[in-house]
Design an enzyme around this catalytic site. Structure first.
Site, PDB file in Angstrom:
ATOM      1  N   LYS A 112       0.834  -1.213   0.000  1.00 52.35           N
ATOM      2  CA  LYS A 112       0.000   0.000   0.000  1.00 52.35           C
ATOM      3  C   LYS A 112       0.863   1.254   0.000  1.00 52.35           C
ATOM      4  O   LYS A 112       0.555   2.250  -0.657  1.00 52.35           O
ATOM      5  CB  LYS A 112      -0.933  -0.007   1.212  1.00 52.35           C
ATOM      6  N   LYS A 155      -0.226  11.849   5.226  1.00 51.81           N
ATOM      7  CA  LYS A 155       0.135  10.863   6.245  1.00 51.81           C
ATOM      8  C   LYS A 155       0.777   9.629   5.622  1.00 51.81           C
ATOM      9  O   LYS A 155       1.793   9.119   6.096  1.00 51.81           O
ATOM     10  CB  LYS A 155      -1.120  10.476   7.035  1.00 51.81           C
TER      11      LYS A 155
END
Length: 293
Positions: A171, A239
């Site tokens: 990811k 983030k």
């Protein structure tokens, strides 16, 4: 019927939980903002008042929350999942968090007699609503097989990529690629507009050649229309790029383009665009050239 606790009913989690309820499961949802349990309840699910209440007597606990500290607190905190879930419960973490933290949490889960897979997703709000997410899964083969019936309900591309933490690593790579593609697409549109080109026509022809991409298909219109309603908030991508740059440094890997994308995303956030869609990175790229954003 599988009893599933679903923790985190935001933009992504809510439609995922509803799909699981509609598939014939019994879903008990928990969200810090109680009102967000509404769609699940309307679909026939149940709202819980706490994590402990949600995970009592369930087969599966699914998480879709924002960041590593959130997952850690839900799993390891007082009256959290590790304290209250029954032996053998399968934890599926759909959140995007640090790979090293995931591996550590999976080890703690095993020590508690639980099973855990990391299953971060790609596809944004549209993918969640259409049950068409791409899901990269880390964990044992056995736990992946156990999670598969749940994953099949919410995703269309589901791949076991390795042991615990591997899903989060893949990811992170996904977010690196997406950030770079958004940044380069923004630069291309600013470039085209500077020359007075018909940008819609330009995107149409570029989409038919080697430059074609899912990013162009899904994000070019946002940039052309200056419409940045969040499907995936820029704050979250910021983030995620922090996860990428930190993990790359730990591995001794240079990611110069990724580092630049991370800095641009940080600049966009600092300029107040964090709550917009990540395609709003266009606004920062345009400002660098003194163009309308």
């Amino acid at each position: 019927m599988t009893r599933i606790a679903f923790i985190g009913l935001g933009i992504m989690g809510s439609p995922m939980a509803v799909h699981l309820q509609n598939a014939g499961n019994q879903v008990i949802g928990y969200n810090r903002t109680r009102a967000k349990t509404g769609p699940l309840v309307e679909a026939g699910g149940t709202a819980a008042a706490s994590v402990a209440e949600a995970v009592a007597d369930v087969d599966v606990v699914a998480l879709m929350v924002t960041d590593t500290p959130d997952v850690t607190e839900i799993l390891t905190g007082e009256a959290g999942v590790f304290e209250t879930a029954g032996p053998g419960t399968l934890v599926i973490d759909f959140s995007t968090i640090r790979p090293d933290a995931t591996a550590e949490l999976a080890a703690q889960a095993r020590d508690k007699g639980l099973r855990m897979v990391d299953a971060p997703v790609s596809g944004g709000e549209a993918g969640a609503r259409n049950a068409a997410l791409s899901i990269m899964v880390g964990g044992t083969e056995e736990d992946f097989a156990a999670a598969r019936p749940v994953l099949d309900v919410v995703g269309s591309t589901i791949v076991h990529v390795g042991p615990s933490g591997s899903g989060q690593t893949v990811k992170a790579a996904n977010q690196l690629i997406v950030a770079g593609a958004i940044g380069v697409l923004a630069e291309a549109i600013v470039f085209l507009e500077a020359y007075g080109v018909d940008t819609e026509a330009a995107i149409r022809v570029l989409s038919g050649g080697l430059a074609a991409s899912a990013i162009m298909d899904h994000k070019a219109a946002n940039m052309l229309d200056r419409s940045f309603e969040p499907g995936f908030r820029l704050d979250l991508h910021h983030k995620d790029l922090g996860i990428v740059t930190s993990a790359a440094r730990e591995a001794g890997v240079a990611i110069p383009l990724g580092a630049t994308a991370a800095q641009l995303m940080a600049a966009a956030r600092a300029n107040g665009d964090g709550d917009l869609d990540h395609s709003a990175l266009f606004r920062t790229i345009a400002r660098l050239s003194g163009r309308r954003s």
